[in-house]
Motif scaffolding. Structure first.
Motif, PDB file in Angstrom:
ATOM      1  N   GLY A  52       0.785  -1.216   0.000  1.00  0.00           N
ATOM      2  CA  GLY A  52       0.000   0.000   0.000  1.00  0.00           C
ATOM      3  C   GLY A  52       0.814   1.261   0.000  1.00  0.00           C
ATOM      4  N   SER A  53       0.174   2.363   0.427  1.00  0.00           N
ATOM      5  CA  SER A  53       0.824   3.671   0.428  1.00  0.00           C
ATOM      6  C   SER A  53       0.395   4.481   1.647  1.00  0.00           C
ATOM      7  CB  SER A  53       0.478   4.437  -0.848  1.00  0.00           C
ATOM      8  OG  SER A  53      -0.918   4.604  -0.965  1.00  0.00           O
ATOM      9  N   VAL A  54       1.328   5.328   2.090  1.00  0.00           N
ATOM     10  CA  VAL A  54       1.070   6.291   3.165  1.00  0.00           C
ATOM     11  C   VAL A  54       1.448   7.654   2.594  1.00  0.00           C
ATOM     12  CG1 VAL A  54       1.626   7.005   5.518  1.00  0.00           C
ATOM     13  CG2 VAL A  54       1.639   4.565   4.924  1.00  0.00           C
ATOM     14  N   LEU A  55       0.445   8.503   2.341  1.00  0.00           N
ATOM     15  CA  LEU A  55       0.677   9.760   1.648  1.00  0.00           C
ATOM     16  C   LEU A  55       0.206  10.940   2.493  1.00  0.00           C
ATOM     17  CD1 LEU A  55      -0.777   8.670  -1.822  1.00  0.00           C
ATOM     18  CD2 LEU A  55       1.579   8.425  -1.027  1.00  0.00           C
ATOM     19  N   ASN A  56       1.006  12.007   2.505  1.00  0.00           N
ATOM     20  CA  ASN A  56       0.596  13.276   3.128  1.00  0.00           C
ATOM     21  C   ASN A  56       0.045  13.089   4.540  1.00  0.00           C
ATOM     22  OD1 ASN A  56       1.068  14.435   0.494  1.00  0.00           O
ATOM     23  ND2 ASN A  56      -0.906  13.577  -0.093  1.00  0.00           N
ATOM     24  N   SER A  57       0.699  12.250   5.316  1.00  0.00           N
ATOM     25  CA  SER A  57       0.191  11.899   6.645  1.00  0.00           C
ATOM     26  C   SER A  57       1.122  12.399   7.740  1.00  0.00           C
ATOM     27  CB  SER A  57      -0.010  10.384   6.738  1.00  0.00           C
ATOM     28  OG  SER A  57      -1.025   9.974   5.844  1.00  0.00           O
ATOM     29  N   LYS A  58       0.625  12.402   8.981  1.00  0.00           N
ATOM     30  CA  LYS A  58       1.406  12.861  10.126  1.00  0.00           C
ATOM     31  C   LYS A  58       1.271  11.885  11.289  1.00  0.00           C
ATOM     32  CE  LYS A  58       1.243  17.794   9.112  1.00  0.00           C
ATOM     33  NZ  LYS A  58       0.912  19.144   9.611  1.00  0.00           N
ATOM     34  N   PHE A  59       2.401  11.622  11.937  1.00  0.00           N
ATOM     35  CA  PHE A  59       2.448  10.750  13.107  1.00  0.00           C
ATOM     36  C   PHE A  59       3.175  11.501  14.212  1.00  0.00           C
ATOM     37  CE2 PHE A  59       2.069   8.185   9.388  1.00  0.00           C
ATOM     38  CZ  PHE A  59       1.340   7.062   9.744  1.00  0.00           C
ATOM     39  N   SER A  60       2.562  11.615  15.385  1.00  0.00           N
ATOM     40  CA  SER A  60       3.226  12.334  16.473  1.00  0.00           C
ATOM     41  C   SER A  60       2.896  11.710  17.823  1.00  0.00           C
ATOM     42  CB  SER A  60       2.823  13.806  16.468  1.00  0.00           C
ATOM     43  OG  SER A  60       1.448  13.949  16.691  1.00  0.00           O
ATOM     44  N   ASP A  61       3.834  11.863  18.742  1.00  0.00           N
ATOM     45  CA  ASP A  61       3.692  11.339  20.108  1.00  0.00           C
ATOM     46  C   ASP A  61       3.388   9.840  20.090  1.00  0.00           C
ATOM     47  OD1 ASP A  61       4.092  13.943  21.142  1.00  0.00           O
ATOM     48  OD2 ASP A  61       1.990  14.400  20.766  1.00  0.00           O
ATOM     49  N   ILE A  62       4.334   9.096  19.507  1.00  0.00           N
ATOM     50  CA  ILE A  62       4.183   7.642  19.333  1.00  0.00           C
ATOM     51  C   ILE A  62       5.121   6.937  20.324  1.00  0.00           C
ATOM     52  CG2 ILE A  62       4.318   5.729  17.694  1.00  0.00           C
ATOM     53  CD1 ILE A  62       2.273   7.853  16.826  1.00  0.00           C
ATOM     54  N   GLY A  63       4.579   5.981  21.077  1.00  0.00           N
ATOM     55  CA  GLY A  63       5.356   5.298  22.105  1.00  0.00           C
ATOM     56  C   GLY A  63       6.203   4.140  21.613  1.00  0.00           C
ATOM     57  N   GLY A  78       5.493  12.402   1.353  1.00  0.00           N
ATOM     58  CA  GLY A  78       4.926  13.609   1.950  1.00  0.00           C
ATOM     59  C   GLY A  78       4.458  13.411   3.374  1.00  0.00           C
ATOM     60  N   THR A  79       5.211  12.635   4.140  1.00  0.00           N
ATOM     61  CA  THR A  79       4.771  12.259   5.486  1.00  0.00           C
ATOM     62  C   THR A  79       5.714  12.835   6.545  1.00  0.00           C
ATOM     63  OG1 THR A  79       3.594  10.294   4.744  1.00  0.00           O
ATOM     64  CG2 THR A  79       4.391  10.264   6.997  1.00  0.00           C
ATOM     65  N   GLU A  80       5.133  13.304   7.641  1.00  0.00           N
ATOM     66  CA  GLU A  80       5.901  13.866   8.748  1.00  0.00           C
ATOM     67  C   GLU A  80       5.749  13.001   9.995  1.00  0.00           C
ATOM     68  OE1 GLU A  80       5.311  17.982   9.619  1.00  0.00           O
ATOM     69  OE2 GLU A  80       5.156  18.520   7.493  1.00  0.00           O
ATOM     70  N   VAL A  81       6.870  12.823  10.681  1.00  0.00           N
ATOM     71  CA  VAL A  81       6.880  12.058  11.931  1.00  0.00           C
ATOM     72  C   VAL A  81       7.566  12.913  12.988  1.00  0.00           C
ATOM     73  CG1 VAL A  81       7.812  10.027  13.083  1.00  0.00           C
ATOM     74  CG2 VAL A  81       6.904   9.816  10.765  1.00  0.00           C
ATOM     75  N   ASN A  82       6.957  13.023  14.162  1.00  0.00           N
ATOM     76  CA  ASN A  82       7.534  13.857  15.215  1.00  0.00           C
ATOM     77  C   ASN A  82       7.280  13.240  16.593  1.00  0.00           C
ATOM     78  OD1 ASN A  82       8.714  16.318  16.326  1.00  0.00           O
ATOM     79  ND2 ASN A  82       6.645  16.737  17.045  1.00  0.00           N
ATOM     80  N   GLU A  93      11.641  -8.190   7.732  1.00  0.00           N
ATOM     81  CA  GLU A  93      11.116  -9.404   7.102  1.00  0.00           C
ATOM     82  C   GLU A  93      10.848  -9.207   5.604  1.00  0.00           C
ATOM     83  OE1 GLU A  93       7.963 -11.105   9.457  1.00  0.00           O
ATOM     84  OE2 GLU A  93       9.070 -10.787  11.316  1.00  0.00           O
ATOM     85  N   LYS A  94      11.900  -8.776   4.892  1.00  0.00           N
ATOM     86  CA  LYS A  94      11.866  -8.617   3.427  1.00  0.00           C
ATOM     87  C   LYS A  94      10.851  -7.585   2.951  1.00  0.00           C
ATOM     88  CE  LYS A  94      13.904 -12.956   1.928  1.00  0.00           C
ATOM     89  NZ  LYS A  94      13.794 -14.133   1.067  1.00  0.00           N
ATOM     90  N   SER A  95      10.705  -6.511   3.690  1.00  0.00           N
ATOM     91  CA  SER A  95       9.868  -5.403   3.220  1.00  0.00           C
ATOM     92  C   SER A  95      10.591  -4.635   2.120  1.00  0.00           C
ATOM     93  CB  SER A  95       9.539  -4.452   4.371  1.00  0.00           C
ATOM     94  OG  SER A  95       8.637  -5.053   5.271  1.00  0.00           O
ATOM     95  N   ILE A  96       9.821  -4.001   1.252  1.00  0.00           N
ATOM     96  CA  ILE A  96      10.358  -3.103   0.232  1.00  0.00           C
ATOM     97  C   ILE A  96       9.656  -1.760   0.425  1.00  0.00           C
ATOM     98  CG2 ILE A  96      10.604  -2.624  -2.233  1.00  0.00           C
ATOM     99  CD1 ILE A  96      10.431  -5.680  -2.672  1.00  0.00           C
ATOM    100  N   LEU A  97      10.430  -0.740   0.814  1.00  0.00           N
ATOM    101  CA  LEU A  97       9.858   0.577   1.089  1.00  0.00           C
ATOM    102  C   LEU A  97      10.487   1.624   0.183  1.00  0.00           C
ATOM    103  CD1 LEU A  97       9.875   0.733   5.008  1.00  0.00           C
ATOM    104  CD2 LEU A  97       8.158  -0.287   3.511  1.00  0.00           C
ATOM    105  N   THR A  98       9.645   2.506  -0.343  1.00  0.00           N
ATOM    106  CA  THR A  98      10.103   3.686  -1.058  1.00  0.00           C
ATOM    107  C   THR A  98       9.615   4.897  -0.272  1.00  0.00           C
ATOM    108  OG1 THR A  98       9.906   2.523  -3.177  1.00  0.00           O
ATOM    109  CG2 THR A  98      10.042   4.929  -3.252  1.00  0.00           C
ATOM    110  N   ILE A  99      10.544   5.747   0.156  1.00  0.00           N
ATOM    111  CA  ILE A  99      10.200   6.917   0.967  1.00  0.00           C
ATOM    112  C   ILE A  99      10.611   8.173   0.206  1.00  0.00           C
ATOM    113  CG2 ILE A  99      10.434   8.033   3.214  1.00  0.00           C
ATOM    114  CD1 ILE A  99      11.533   5.348   4.286  1.00  0.00           C
ATOM    115  N   LYS A 100       9.677   9.105   0.035  1.00  0.00           N
ATOM    116  CA  LYS A 100       9.970  10.330  -0.704  1.00  0.00           C
ATOM    117  C   LYS A 100       9.426  11.551   0.034  1.00  0.00           C
ATOM    118  CE  LYS A 100       9.727   8.137  -5.263  1.00  0.00           C
ATOM    119  NZ  LYS A 100       9.081   8.169  -6.590  1.00  0.00           N
ATOM    120  N   ASN A 101      10.178  12.655  -0.054  1.00  0.00           N
ATOM    121  CA  ASN A 101       9.695  13.967   0.387  1.00  0.00           C
ATOM    122  C   ASN A 101       9.073  13.929   1.790  1.00  0.00           C
ATOM    123  OD1 ASN A 101      10.376  14.666  -2.262  1.00  0.00           O
ATOM    124  ND2 ASN A 101       8.308  14.277  -2.981  1.00  0.00           N
ATOM    125  N   SER A 102       9.807  13.375   2.743  1.00  0.00           N
ATOM    126  CA  SER A 102       9.274  13.208   4.098  1.00  0.00           C
ATOM    127  C   SER A 102      10.253  13.754   5.128  1.00  0.00           C
ATOM    128  CB  SER A 102       8.971  11.736   4.369  1.00  0.00           C
ATOM    129  OG  SER A 102       7.937  11.272   3.521  1.00  0.00           O
TER     130      SER A 102
END
Length: 194
Positions: A52-63, A78-82, A93-102
């Motif tokens: 799948g895809s994670v686009l233009n999303s935000k993740f914050s205060d994650i334990g 286009g994703t922000e993590v803080n 476990e053999k994931s394939i990730l493409t990360i852009k503009n984050s």
């Protein structure tokens, strides 16, 4: 939790979750666009054997980990993590990730590629990390060699890179030197202990 169920989230907020994962997707196809996950005691998104895809999303205060992938094929853009205790992005476990503009800031670790995974990141920023900016290591050796390739990106100074012997890591066209790493000790650090 979504098991063998396609997921399409658009403009969704998930707040104050006390479960193991705020969102857990297993063996499914998914699209998360403009999703905001805030204040969870464990992982934000946990994707197991999904695509799948994670686009233009935000993740914050994650334990735990903000974005945790096992056996998955995912585009993050286009994703922000803080303010994340553990990893902004964890590939296993053999994931394939493409990360852009984050952008990942105030995290334990920016990106970790482990156990046969391939992570390709372009135009990302990793700021204010506690343990390492990026890591490649082997936790479960039967999955094979992990790789991490980062281009056109900036990582603030500190313990920027950790490349375990026998893994691959290239940053802006330069192969990072290998190091001897005790994975057991890594998982006993304040950042990565559960």
């Amino acid at each position: 939790t979504f098991y063998k169920s396609d997921v399409d989230f658009d403009n969704v907020r998930v707040n104050s979750v006390k479960a193991e994962d705020a969102i857990n997707i297993v063996e499914s196809k998914f699209s998360l666009n403009s999703v905001y996950i805030n204040n969870t005691i464990s992982d934000g998104l946990d994707s197991d054997f999904s695509k799948g895809s994670v686009l233009n999303s935000k993740f914050s205060d994650i334990g735990g980990d903000s974005l945790d992938f096992s056996g998955s094929n995912v585009l993050i853009r286009g994703t922000e993590v803080n303010n994340v205790k553990d990893k902004a992005v964890s590939a296993g476990e053999k994931s394939i990730l493409t990360i852009k503009n984050s952008k990942f800031s105030n995290v334990g670790v920016g990106i970790a590629s482990k156990d046969g995974s391939l992570v390709i990141a372009t135009n990302i920023k990793i700021l204010d990390y506690k343990l390492y900016g990026v890591m490649s290591y082997i936790k479960k050796d039967f999955y094979g060699i992990p790789s991490l390739v980062i281009n056109k990106s900036s990582i603030t100074d500190g313990r920027t890179y950790l490349r375990q012997k026998g893994t691959n890591m290239t940053i802006n066209g330069v192969d990072i030197l290998e190091s001897k790493v005790s994975v057991k000790k890594l998982y006993k650090t304040k950042v990565m202990s559960k």
